[in-house]
Design a protein around this motif. Sequence first.
Motif, PDB file in Angstrom:
ATOM      1  N   UNK A   1      55.495  28.891  62.426  1.00 15.16           N
ATOM      2  CA  UNK A   1      56.097  27.695  61.855  1.00 15.16           C
ATOM      3  C   UNK A   1      55.130  27.054  60.864  1.00 15.16           C
ATOM      4  N   UNK A   2      55.699  26.515  59.805  1.00 15.93           N
ATOM      5  CA  UNK A   2      54.873  25.829  58.809  1.00 15.93           C
ATOM      6  C   UNK A   2      55.456  24.444  58.553  1.00 15.93           C
ATOM      7  N   UNK A   3      54.585  23.514  58.222  1.00 15.90           N
ATOM      8  CA  UNK A   3      54.981  22.145  57.959  1.00 15.90           C
ATOM      9  C   UNK A   3      54.255  21.663  56.713  1.00 15.90           C
ATOM     10  N   UNK A   4      54.841  20.695  56.043  1.00 15.71           N
ATOM     11  CA  UNK A   4      54.245  20.187  54.811  1.00 15.71           C
ATOM     12  C   UNK A   4      53.038  19.301  55.082  1.00 15.71           C
ATOM     13  N   UNK A   5      53.082  18.527  56.172  1.00 13.97           N
ATOM     14  CA  UNK A   5      52.070  17.492  56.387  1.00 13.97           C
ATOM     15  C   UNK A   5      51.048  17.830  57.459  1.00 13.97           C
ATOM     16  N   UNK A   6      51.219  18.933  58.178  1.00 16.79           N
ATOM     17  CA  UNK A   6      50.245  19.331  59.193  1.00 16.79           C
ATOM     18  C   UNK A   6      50.018  20.831  59.115  1.00 16.79           C
ATOM     19  N   UNK A  38      56.181  19.052  66.874  1.00 18.76           N
ATOM     20  CA  UNK A  38      56.549  20.471  66.841  1.00 18.76           C
ATOM     21  C   UNK A  38      55.310  21.361  66.952  1.00 18.76           C
ATOM     22  N   UNK A  39      54.244  20.987  66.254  1.00 10.34           N
ATOM     23  CA  UNK A  39      53.027  21.796  66.281  1.00 10.34           C
ATOM     24  C   UNK A  39      52.383  21.782  67.661  1.00 10.34           C
ATOM     25  N   UNK A  40      52.386  20.640  68.315  1.00  8.64           N
ATOM     26  CA  UNK A  40      51.826  20.561  69.669  1.00  8.64           C
ATOM     27  C   UNK A  40      52.632  21.422  70.634  1.00  8.64           C
ATOM     28  N   UNK A  41      53.942  21.387  70.499  1.00  7.12           N
ATOM     29  CA  UNK A  41      54.779  22.227  71.357  1.00  7.12           C
ATOM     30  C   UNK A  41      54.513  23.702  71.096  1.00  7.12           C
ATOM     31  N   UNK A  42      54.351  24.069  69.814  1.00 10.16           N
ATOM     32  CA  UNK A  42      54.078  25.469  69.471  1.00 10.16           C
ATOM     33  C   UNK A  42      52.738  25.910  70.036  1.00 10.16           C
ATOM     34  N   UNK A  43      51.721  25.059  69.925  1.00  4.61           N
ATOM     35  CA  UNK A  43      50.392  25.412  70.442  1.00  4.61           C
ATOM     36  C   UNK A  43      50.426  25.589  71.951  1.00  4.61           C
ATOM     37  N   UNK A  44      51.151  24.710  72.634  1.00  3.91           N
ATOM     38  CA  UNK A  44      51.260  24.833  74.086  1.00  3.91           C
ATOM     39  C   UNK A  44      52.011  26.111  74.464  1.00  3.91           C
ATOM     40  N   UNK A  45      53.108  26.374  73.773  1.00  7.44           N
ATOM     41  CA  UNK A  45      53.907  27.568  74.087  1.00  7.44           C
ATOM     42  C   UNK A  45      53.144  28.852  73.820  1.00  7.44           C
ATOM     43  N   UNK A  46      52.244  28.818  72.835  1.00  5.63           N
ATOM     44  CA  UNK A  46      51.471  30.011  72.491  1.00  5.63           C
ATOM     45  C   UNK A  46      50.187  30.136  73.291  1.00  5.63           C
ATOM     46  N   UNK A  47      50.000  29.257  74.260  1.00  2.00           N
ATOM     47  CA  UNK A  47      48.925  29.425  75.225  1.00  2.00           C
ATOM     48  C   UNK A  47      47.552  28.957  74.783  1.00  2.00           C
ATOM     49  N   UNK A  48      47.491  27.930  73.951  1.00  2.00           N
ATOM     50  CA  UNK A  48      46.181  27.394  73.557  1.00  2.00           C
ATOM     51  C   UNK A  48      45.392  26.970  74.786  1.00  2.00           C
ATOM     52  N   UNK A  85      54.665   7.136  70.288  1.00  2.00           N
ATOM     53  CA  UNK A  85      54.334   7.365  71.694  1.00  2.00           C
ATOM     54  C   UNK A  85      54.584   8.811  72.081  1.00  2.00           C
ATOM     55  N   UNK A  86      55.644   9.411  71.550  1.00  2.00           N
ATOM     56  CA  UNK A  86      55.953  10.789  71.934  1.00  2.00           C
ATOM     57  C   UNK A  86      54.825  11.735  71.538  1.00  2.00           C
ATOM     58  N   UNK A  87      54.190  11.487  70.376  1.00  2.00           N
ATOM     59  CA  UNK A  87      53.081  12.339  69.957  1.00  2.00           C
ATOM     60  C   UNK A  87      51.851  12.066  70.814  1.00  2.00           C
ATOM     61  N   UNK A  88      51.529  10.788  71.007  1.00  2.00           N
ATOM     62  CA  UNK A  88      50.368  10.458  71.832  1.00  2.00           C
ATOM     63  C   UNK A  88      50.544  10.980  73.253  1.00  2.00           C
ATOM     64  N   UNK A  89      51.748  10.841  73.803  1.00  2.00           N
ATOM     65  CA  UNK A  89      52.002  11.347  75.149  1.00  2.00           C
ATOM     66  C   UNK A  89      51.878  12.869  75.210  1.00  2.00           C
ATOM     67  N   UNK A  91      49.901  14.683  73.352  1.00  2.00           N
ATOM     68  CA  UNK A  91      48.465  14.971  73.363  1.00  2.00           C
ATOM     69  C   UNK A  91      47.888  14.757  74.764  1.00  2.00           C
ATOM     70  N   UNK A  92      48.251  13.641  75.374  1.00  2.00           N
ATOM     71  CA  UNK A  92      47.706  13.333  76.696  1.00  2.00           C
ATOM     72  C   UNK A  92      48.140  14.357  77.739  1.00  2.00           C
ATOM     73  N   UNK A  93      49.386  14.834  77.621  1.00  2.00           N
ATOM     74  CA  UNK A  93      49.924  15.773  78.605  1.00  2.00           C
ATOM     75  C   UNK A  93      49.731  17.229  78.200  1.00  2.00           C
ATOM     76  N   UNK A  94      49.087  17.488  77.071  1.00  2.00           N
ATOM     77  CA  UNK A  94      48.910  18.867  76.619  1.00  2.00           C
ATOM     78  C   UNK A  94      48.253  19.685  77.732  1.00  2.00           C
ATOM     79  N   UNK A  95      48.716  20.911  77.975  1.00  2.00           N
ATOM     80  CA  UNK A  95      48.262  21.656  79.145  1.00  2.00           C
ATOM     81  C   UNK A  95      46.828  22.162  79.089  1.00  2.00           C
ATOM     82  N   UNK A  96      46.139  21.941  77.998  1.00  2.00           N
ATOM     83  CA  UNK A  96      44.735  22.323  77.871  1.00  2.00           C
ATOM     84  C   UNK A  96      43.957  21.124  77.323  1.00  2.00           C
ATOM     85  N   UNK A  97      42.638  21.145  77.398  1.00  2.00           N
ATOM     86  CA  UNK A  97      41.854  20.015  76.881  1.00  2.00           C
ATOM     87  C   UNK A  97      42.042  19.828  75.378  1.00  2.00           C
ATOM     88  N   UNK A  98      42.051  18.575  74.965  1.00  2.00           N
ATOM     89  CA  UNK A  98      42.190  18.231  73.553  1.00  2.00           C
ATOM     90  C   UNK A  98      40.948  17.486  73.095  1.00  2.00           C
TER      91      UNK A  98
END
Length: 256
Positions: A1-6, A38-48, A85-89, A91-98
């Motif tokens: 996935x690609x995005x213009x701003x991230x 979207x990027x956070x979800x992709x990173x989590x799904x891809x096993x970061x 809040x959805x983005x901050x949450x 990050x906080x709930x991301x399954x690996x350290x951030x």
Amino acid sequence: MTWEAVRLEWDGDVATLTVDRPDALNALNVETLEAMNEALAAAANDGARALVLTGAGESFIAGADIKYMQSLSPEEGQEWGELGHSVADALEAFPAPTVAAVNGYAFGGGCEMALACDLRVGAESALIGNTEIDLGIIPGWGATQRLPRLVGDETARRMIFLGERLDAETAEREGLFGEVVPDDELDARVAELAGQLAAKPAFAVRAAKQSINQHHEGPLAAGLAYEKRAFASLFGSHDQREGMAAFIEDREADFE
């Protein structure tokens, strides 16, 4: 996935999410926040096994899009608050350290994104603060709850009531940054730290993160819900309109 701003880039098991709007000092607008989700979800799904959050150019995230916020109604302000809040949450709930690699400015919403990360490394030139008060609003993406847990009640109140900006040395002393490094060493140090985190046993690290977060979850959830309502209620007020207009017009605000 690609995005213009991230940008989402990988180095082994380490994902780096870069807010890439350098001409706007990486200020957050609707499109950028949606892309971050979207990027956070992709990173989590891809096993970061570790994730780094940073900004392109000379700024981490200078804040939110004030021109967009200026004319929001309370209902629209609530939607805007919910999106942040959805983005901050996430990050906080991301399954690996951030890890937040704080280069340059981290004001307002940018500070709140750094607060939602597990660890923060600051460049020597970094400046961080919750500056919303001078716009006639309060932090709306989690700072009223997360900041006191990091720096203590007195420092958090000073930062939020006065809009104080902390330099990197002060931020480290107050516990907002875990460490500070020279500007030209930030990327290398954060890469080293993220690599160390990614090399740890993933399930144990995830369990440790969930256990630490659980300590705050009940009271934090209630506090975040209150913050969302309070943030939204300020939109449409004289001070919110005047504070944001003054910022855009580069003049002193005339608050009620």
